[in-house]
Design a protein around this motif. Sequence first.
Motif, PDB file in Angstrom:
ATOM      1  N   MET A 121       1.705 -36.029  -7.971  1.00 62.19           N
ATOM      2  CA  MET A 121       2.349 -36.374  -9.237  1.00 62.19           C
ATOM      3  C   MET A 121       1.406 -36.044 -10.415  1.00 62.19           C
ATOM      4  SD  MET A 121       5.050 -37.969 -10.362  1.00 62.19           S
ATOM      5  CE  MET A 121       5.473 -38.337 -12.030  1.00 62.19           C
ATOM      6  N   LEU A 122       0.165 -36.504 -10.309  1.00 59.48           N
ATOM      7  CA  LEU A 122      -0.823 -36.286 -11.379  1.00 59.48           C
ATOM      8  C   LEU A 122      -1.245 -34.819 -11.439  1.00 59.48           C
ATOM      9  CD1 LEU A 122      -3.018 -39.448 -10.745  1.00 59.48           C
ATOM     10  CD2 LEU A 122      -1.433 -39.105 -12.646  1.00 59.48           C
ATOM     11  N   LYS A 123      -1.477 -34.255 -10.268  1.00 60.34           N
ATOM     12  CA  LYS A 123      -1.936 -32.866 -10.193  1.00 60.34           C
ATOM     13  C   LYS A 123      -0.917 -31.920 -10.837  1.00 60.34           C
ATOM     14  CE  LYS A 123      -1.152 -30.317  -6.707  1.00 60.34           C
ATOM     15  NZ  LYS A 123      -0.985 -29.780  -5.356  1.00 60.34           N
ATOM     16  N   ILE A 124       0.360 -32.137 -10.558  1.00 61.17           N
ATOM     17  CA  ILE A 124       1.403 -31.259 -11.080  1.00 61.17           C
ATOM     18  C   ILE A 124       1.461 -31.292 -12.614  1.00 61.17           C
ATOM     19  CG2 ILE A 124       3.939 -31.008 -11.222  1.00 61.17           C
ATOM     20  CD1 ILE A 124       3.987 -31.541  -8.178  1.00 61.17           C
ATOM     21  N   GLN A 125       1.328 -32.491 -13.195  1.00 56.82           N
ATOM     22  CA  GLN A 125       1.366 -32.574 -14.678  1.00 56.82           C
ATOM     23  C   GLN A 125       0.219 -31.761 -15.272  1.00 56.82           C
ATOM     24  OE1 GLN A 125       4.150 -34.060 -15.145  1.00 56.82           O
ATOM     25  NE2 GLN A 125       4.018 -34.888 -13.091  1.00 56.82           N
ATOM     26  N   LEU A 126      -0.971 -31.893 -14.673  1.00 55.58           N
ATOM     27  CA  LEU A 126      -2.148 -31.200 -15.202  1.00 55.58           C
ATOM     28  C   LEU A 126      -2.041 -29.689 -14.991  1.00 55.58           C
ATOM     29  CD1 LEU A 126      -4.762 -33.784 -13.912  1.00 55.58           C
ATOM     30  CD2 LEU A 126      -4.226 -33.365 -16.301  1.00 55.58           C
ATOM     31  N   GLN A 127      -1.531 -29.298 -13.818  1.00 56.71           N
ATOM     32  CA  GLN A 127      -1.423 -27.867 -13.520  1.00 56.71           C
ATOM     33  C   GLN A 127      -0.385 -27.185 -14.399  1.00 56.71           C
ATOM     34  OE1 GLN A 127      -0.482 -27.854  -9.311  1.00 56.71           O
ATOM     35  NE2 GLN A 127      -2.568 -27.308  -8.769  1.00 56.71           N
ATOM     36  N   ASP A 128       0.680 -27.919 -14.728  1.00 53.99           N
ATOM     37  CA  ASP A 128       1.799 -27.285 -15.418  1.00 53.99           C
ATOM     38  C   ASP A 128       1.615 -27.221 -16.935  1.00 53.99           C
ATOM     39  OD1 ASP A 128       4.225 -25.922 -14.792  1.00 53.99           O
ATOM     40  OD2 ASP A 128       5.342 -27.523 -15.774  1.00 53.99           O
ATOM     41  N   ALA A 129       0.656 -28.007 -17.456  1.00 53.69           N
ATOM     42  CA  ALA A 129       0.456 -28.062 -18.908  1.00 53.69           C
ATOM     43  C   ALA A 129       0.224 -26.670 -19.498  1.00 53.69           C
ATOM     44  CB  ALA A 129      -0.723 -28.976 -19.236  1.00 53.69           C
ATOM     45  N   GLY A 130      -0.550 -25.850 -18.809  1.00 51.34           N
ATOM     46  CA  GLY A 130      -0.854 -24.502 -19.294  1.00 51.34           C
ATOM     47  C   GLY A 130       0.372 -23.610 -19.333  1.00 51.34           C
ATOM     48  N   ARG A 131       1.251 -23.771 -18.351  1.00 56.47           N
ATOM     49  CA  ARG A 131       2.481 -22.966 -18.337  1.00 56.47           C
ATOM     50  C   ARG A 131       3.355 -23.318 -19.541  1.00 56.47           C
ATOM     51  NH1 ARG A 131       7.902 -23.382 -16.932  1.00 56.47           N
ATOM     52  NH2 ARG A 131       7.630 -25.629 -16.608  1.00 56.47           N
ATOM     53  N   LEU A 132       3.488 -24.627 -19.818  1.00 63.26           N
ATOM     54  CA  LEU A 132       4.304 -25.069 -20.954  1.00 63.26           C
ATOM     55  C   LEU A 132       3.744 -24.525 -22.269  1.00 63.26           C
ATOM     56  CD1 LEU A 132       4.960 -28.750 -19.844  1.00 63.26           C
ATOM     57  CD2 LEU A 132       6.630 -26.905 -19.897  1.00 63.26           C
ATOM     58  N   ALA A 133       2.413 -24.559 -22.391  1.00 61.97           N
ATOM     59  CA  ALA A 133       1.766 -24.042 -23.606  1.00 61.97           C
ATOM     60  C   ALA A 133       2.016 -22.544 -23.737  1.00 61.97           C
ATOM     61  CB  ALA A 133       0.281 -24.334 -23.569  1.00 61.97           C
ATOM     62  N   ALA A 134       1.876 -21.827 -22.611  1.00 59.57           N
ATOM     63  CA  ALA A 134       2.093 -20.375 -22.631  1.00 59.57           C
ATOM     64  C   ALA A 134       3.541 -20.066 -23.001  1.00 59.57           C
ATOM     65  CB  ALA A 134       1.770 -19.787 -21.261  1.00 59.57           C
ATOM     66  N   GLN A 135       4.436 -20.875 -22.459  1.00 56.14           N
ATOM     67  CA  GLN A 135       5.865 -20.676 -22.735  1.00 56.14           C
ATOM     68  C   GLN A 135       6.160 -20.894 -24.230  1.00 56.14           C
ATOM     69  OE1 GLN A 135       8.770 -23.489 -21.392  1.00 56.14           O
ATOM     70  NE2 GLN A 135       9.917 -21.924 -20.309  1.00 56.14           N
ATOM     71  N   ARG A 136       5.514 -21.926 -24.785  1.00 60.09           N
ATOM     72  CA  ARG A 136       5.698 -22.205 -26.217  1.00 60.09           C
ATOM     73  C   ARG A 136       5.161 -21.052 -27.066  1.00 60.09           C
ATOM     74  NH1 ARG A 136       4.619 -27.843 -24.912  1.00 60.09           N
ATOM     75  NH2 ARG A 136       2.397 -27.463 -25.164  1.00 60.09           N
ATOM     76  N   THR A 137       4.027 -20.497 -26.627  1.00 50.16           N
ATOM     77  CA  THR A 137       3.439 -19.369 -27.362  1.00 50.16           C
ATOM     78  C   THR A 137       4.394 -18.177 -27.344  1.00 50.16           C
ATOM     79  OG1 THR A 137       1.301 -20.131 -26.547  1.00 50.16           O
ATOM     80  CG2 THR A 137       1.327 -17.993 -27.600  1.00 50.16           C
ATOM     81  N   VAL A 138       4.951 -17.908 -26.146  1.00 50.66           N
ATOM     82  CA  VAL A 138       5.900 -16.796 -26.012  1.00 50.66           C
ATOM     83  C   VAL A 138       7.122 -17.046 -26.896  1.00 50.66           C
ATOM     84  CG1 VAL A 138       7.478 -15.643 -24.399  1.00 50.66           C
ATOM     85  CG2 VAL A 138       5.156 -16.194 -23.679  1.00 50.66           C
TER      86      VAL A 138
END
Length: 325
Positions: A121-138
């Motif tokens: 649960m914790l690992k997934i939130q931390l791992q996915d944060a970068g994808r969300l940021a990248a998606q926002r940048t795109v």
Amino acid sequence: CTQHLPAKLINGGVAGLVGVTCVFPIDLAKTRLQNQQGARVYSGMLDCLTKTIKMEGYFGMYRGAAVNLTLVTPEKAIKLAANDVFRQKLSKDGKLPLWGEILAGCGAGTCQVVVTTPMEMLKIQLQDAGRLAAQRTVAASASASAAGPTPSLVASPAAQPGTNAPPRSSATRITLELLKTRGLRGLYKGAGATLMRDVPFSMIYFPLFANLNAVGRTEERHSNPQERAPFLQSFVAGCTAGSVAAVAVTPLDVIKTRLQTLQKGEGEDSYKGIIDCAQRILKREGPAAFLKGATCRALVIAPLFGIAQGVYFLGIGEHMLGLLG
């Protein structure tokens, strides 16, 4: 002679630490690929790792690793020890029928969920944060070129030029936040899906491993086969059984990842439960979506279990206990 429980626990722990350190970046890629809906930030595993290093630096690949390194020791220890205990209890005259092997694996998978669910649960939130940021940048750059100024919702601080690294969120902060807003149940969100993934995994993995590990040594199999397996055979058996089991349960892993991801990107689905999640993925993304991250999973799990079995049979735990006492 069988290994004593303390030695087993040390072996499981050491194996977990070494394994996670080796394969964590691939696991990060798996989570990010599984969470992609619609807007594709990454085209595959290598693309994901390259972009992660570019945007978040080398250590970006290890986001969430601290949680894993802390909790993987008890998780692996519980799993390996439970499987052994169940195998001993279920064997008659030193022989264990196939149904006994499957049952022991099932018990091991059930026991480990106590630690696995909050850890993932914790690992997934931390791992996915970068994808969300990248998606926002795109999204920000796309809307900037299309419509001049960007709406504040899309261009969050993470998407501002110059600061490409996603905002830091720590496991402690997420844990406290979850406990505050959702209580202990918050940390165990997706426990059902975790159980649905880990029990079949263990039911496939442990019997398959035991049989591969006993190949060519059938005559002495009634005495503990683990004592006589050469290191290389244990390693290969662990890798093979791990890959087969990992790929087999990938669809369940996709559902689990989606359910446990709290923050969704723009236009991404949220789910009510396991069945709702499965139906929506099928409707929106087609059956292929259930195999997202399958290659990553095989590449993560194979060495993880290969290393685990190697450490287990090298008897590192026994040596350490020998030195202590």
